[in-house]
Design a protein around this motif. Structure first.
Motif, PDB file in Angstrom:
ATOM      1  N   ALA A   8      11.715 -29.288   0.592  1.00  0.00           N
ATOM      2  CA  ALA A   8      11.194 -28.166   0.880  1.00  0.00           C
ATOM      3  C   ALA A   8      11.680 -27.084   0.416  1.00  0.00           C
ATOM      4  CB  ALA A   8      10.488 -28.155   2.421  1.00  0.00           C
ATOM      5  N   VAL A   9      13.298 -26.841   0.803  1.00  0.00           N
ATOM      6  CA  VAL A   9      13.997 -25.718   0.568  1.00  0.00           C
ATOM      7  C   VAL A   9      14.042 -25.502  -1.004  1.00  0.00           C
ATOM      8  CG1 VAL A   9      16.349 -24.738   0.543  1.00  0.00           C
ATOM      9  CG2 VAL A   9      15.152 -25.601   2.808  1.00  0.00           C
ATOM     10  N   THR A  11      11.853 -26.684  -3.280  1.00  0.00           N
ATOM     11  CA  THR A  11      10.496 -26.374  -3.747  1.00  0.00           C
ATOM     12  C   THR A  11      10.154 -24.891  -3.484  1.00  0.00           C
ATOM     13  OG1 THR A  11       9.739 -28.711  -3.555  1.00  0.00           O
ATOM     14  CG2 THR A  11       8.110 -26.726  -3.677  1.00  0.00           C
ATOM     15  N   VAL A  12      10.603 -24.287  -2.324  1.00  0.00           N
ATOM     16  CA  VAL A  12      10.414 -23.028  -2.127  1.00  0.00           C
ATOM     17  C   VAL A  12      11.200 -22.137  -3.128  1.00  0.00           C
ATOM     18  CG1 VAL A  12      10.771 -21.097  -0.621  1.00  0.00           C
ATOM     19  CG2 VAL A  12       9.567 -23.183   0.230  1.00  0.00           C
ATOM     20  N   ALA A  13      12.378 -22.563  -3.276  1.00  0.00           N
ATOM     21  CA  ALA A  13      13.265 -21.719  -4.184  1.00  0.00           C
ATOM     22  C   ALA A  13      12.672 -21.832  -5.644  1.00  0.00           C
ATOM     23  CB  ALA A  13      14.921 -22.234  -4.248  1.00  0.00           C
ATOM     24  N   ILE A  15       9.465 -22.192  -6.411  1.00  0.00           N
ATOM     25  CA  ILE A  15       8.287 -21.256  -6.541  1.00  0.00           C
ATOM     26  C   ILE A  15       8.872 -19.885  -6.752  1.00  0.00           C
ATOM     27  CG2 ILE A  15       6.445 -20.053  -5.235  1.00  0.00           C
ATOM     28  CD1 ILE A  15       6.172 -23.015  -3.681  1.00  0.00           C
ATOM     29  N   VAL A  16       9.721 -19.346  -6.113  1.00  0.00           N
ATOM     30  CA  VAL A  16      10.367 -17.929  -6.396  1.00  0.00           C
ATOM     31  C   VAL A  16      10.819 -17.796  -7.898  1.00  0.00           C
ATOM     32  CG1 VAL A  16      12.144 -16.512  -5.761  1.00  0.00           C
ATOM     33  CG2 VAL A  16      10.844 -17.694  -4.001  1.00  0.00           C
ATOM     34  N   ILE A  51       2.141 -21.808  -9.057  1.00  0.00           N
ATOM     35  CA  ILE A  51       2.523 -22.278  -7.632  1.00  0.00           C
ATOM     36  C   ILE A  51       2.186 -23.897  -7.289  1.00  0.00           C
ATOM     37  CG2 ILE A  51       2.199 -21.771  -5.278  1.00  0.00           C
ATOM     38  CD1 ILE A  51       1.940 -18.924  -6.024  1.00  0.00           C
ATOM     39  N   THR A  54       4.115 -26.161  -9.332  1.00  0.00           N
ATOM     40  CA  THR A  54       5.535 -26.428  -8.711  1.00  0.00           C
ATOM     41  C   THR A  54       5.888 -27.135  -7.504  1.00  0.00           C
ATOM     42  OG1 THR A  54       5.912 -23.882  -9.782  1.00  0.00           O
ATOM     43  CG2 THR A  54       7.442 -24.992  -7.992  1.00  0.00           C
ATOM     44  N   ILE A  55       4.748 -26.970  -6.531  1.00  0.00           N
ATOM     45  CA  ILE A  55       4.745 -27.854  -5.550  1.00  0.00           C
ATOM     46  C   ILE A  55       4.457 -29.294  -5.804  1.00  0.00           C
ATOM     47  CG2 ILE A  55       3.204 -28.543  -3.405  1.00  0.00           C
ATOM     48  CD1 ILE A  55       2.648 -25.471  -3.427  1.00  0.00           C
TER      49      ILE A  55
END
Length: 130
Positions: A8-9, A11-13, A15-16, A51, A54-55
């Motif tokens: 999750a961390v 993936t969030v990075a 997305i950014v 987005i 990426t997810i």
């Protein structure tokens, strides 16, 4: 930290990173025009698609890591599969883009997304199975 939280961390990075590349590409060379499968004409790459894909990449990477974790050399296998997958992902931008610059930006975006997802999951996996 467990595997899901690590994914999750990452993936969030990712997305950014994807959004940064998307906005730089848009500013540098205009809208990223792609022709979706079955469409007759090009359209601007939707931000939501960036987005969502990426997810999806984060989910696929997590599944590969879950499988690799059960094998004798988890990190090596995971990295090998991810490198092959990343190289294969470079085909799509060149087949669906209207301009070469769009294809190049999409390849850069794929790399920018892969680095945090693959990097975080690879660090989580052991070199040898315990």
């Amino acid at each position: 930290m467990n595997l899901i939280r690590t994914a999750a961390v990452g993936t969030v990075a990712a997305i950014v990173a994807a959004l940064i590349v998307y906005f730089i590409a848009d500013a540098a060379s205009g809208p990223l025009l792609v022709t979706p499968a079955g469409a007759d004409e090009a359209q601007e790459l939707p931000l939501g698609a960036v987005i969502a894909s990426t997810i999806f990449g984060g989910i696929v990477g997590t599944l590969v890591a879950l499988v690799a974790r059960r094998l004798s050399r988890p990190r090596t296998l995971f990295l090998s599969v991810c490198i092959v997958g990343l190289l294969l992902s470079f085909i799509t931008p060149f087949t669906g883009s209207e301009e070469t610059s769009t294809a190049i930006w999409l390849v850069i975006m794929h790399i920018a997304v892969a680095i945090p997802i693959v990097g975080s999951l690879a660090r989580f996996l052991p070199e040898q199975k315990a």
